[in-house]
Design an enzyme around this catalytic site. Sequence first.
Site, PDB file in Angstrom:
ATOM      1  N   PHE A  22       0.812  -1.218   0.000  1.00  0.00           N
ATOM      2  CA  PHE A  22       0.000   0.000   0.000  1.00  0.00           C
ATOM      3  C   PHE A  22       0.849   1.273   0.000  1.00  0.00           C
ATOM      4  CE2 PHE A  22      -2.307  -3.359   2.265  1.00  0.00           C
ATOM      5  CZ  PHE A  22      -3.378  -3.526   1.398  1.00  0.00           C
ATOM      6  N   ARG A  23       2.096   1.161  -0.498  1.00  0.00           N
ATOM      7  CA  ARG A  23       3.022   2.297  -0.588  1.00  0.00           C
ATOM      8  C   ARG A  23       3.378   2.858   0.790  1.00  0.00           C
ATOM      9  NH1 ARG A  23       3.982   3.667  -5.532  1.00  0.00           N
ATOM     10  NH2 ARG A  23       4.896   5.645  -4.901  1.00  0.00           N
ATOM     11  N   LEU A  24       3.297   2.024   1.813  1.00  0.00           N
ATOM     12  CA  LEU A  24       3.703   2.439   3.162  1.00  0.00           C
ATOM     13  C   LEU A  24       5.163   2.040   3.373  1.00  0.00           C
ATOM     14  CD1 LEU A  24       0.494   1.306   5.090  1.00  0.00           C
ATOM     15  CD2 LEU A  24       1.010   3.521   4.052  1.00  0.00           C
TER      16      LEU A  24
END
Length: 214
Positions: free
Chosen positions: A189-191
Amino acid sequence: MTDTTSIKHPTPLTSGDFTAAEEPFALFAEWFAEAVKSEPNDPNAMALATVDSDGLPDVRMVLMKGYDADGFVFYSHIASQKGRELAANPKAALLFHWKSLRRQVRIRGNVSPVTDEEADAYFATRPKQAQIGAWASKQSQPLESRFAFEQAIALVAAKYMIGEVPRPPGWSGWRIHPTRFEFWHDRPFRLHDRIEFRRDAPIETQWSKVRLYP
C-alpha cells in the site's frame, strides 16, 4: 475483513528491521550481498548523477567496481561528459535500484579521482577486448559511423596483439565519498520504509539517522 486490516498488520518483507541499523556501510554491504544473489544482471549497476556547467542535471548508468568505508568507485574516460562535469563540479549522487528485492539506496557526496595505482590495478583485470575498446573509444565525442569505430578497434588490436595492454592516459576512475545515504524498502500500500544517514563531511565517522515518511 477490509484492506485496512492488512495496513495495520502488513506482512513483513524483510528478516529483521533494517531501520534499526546504526551505520550505513554495513547495511549497504548486507543489501548488496543479497542483490548479488537475486539480481539477474549487474547488481553493481548504479545511476550516476552529475551537473553540467549550466547547472543542468545529467544521469547515466555505470558499474560500481568497488566500495569500502572511503566510498564507491567507478571507472571511465576522463574526457567523457561525466568526467568533464566531475572535474568542474566534484559532487555526485548515486542510485542503486534492486527491483527483485524491491529496494533502493540513494547516495550523495563529494568526488575525488582514484590514484594511478588503483586505476592501473583495475584496468589490468579487464578483459583484453575491453582494454582495447578503452583505447579505441573517444567517449562522448561524435562518431561518424560504426565502421569508423570498428576500424579504430582493429588498429589498436593489431598494436597490442602480443603482450599486455597498458592503461590509456585518459582513462581512470573516481570515488564518491558519501555524506548522505537513504535506504528505501517497498511495503504494501506504498507504506514504504525509509531511513536516512547523514554526516557533515566524509572524514567524519559519526552518522546521524532519521526515519522518513514514505
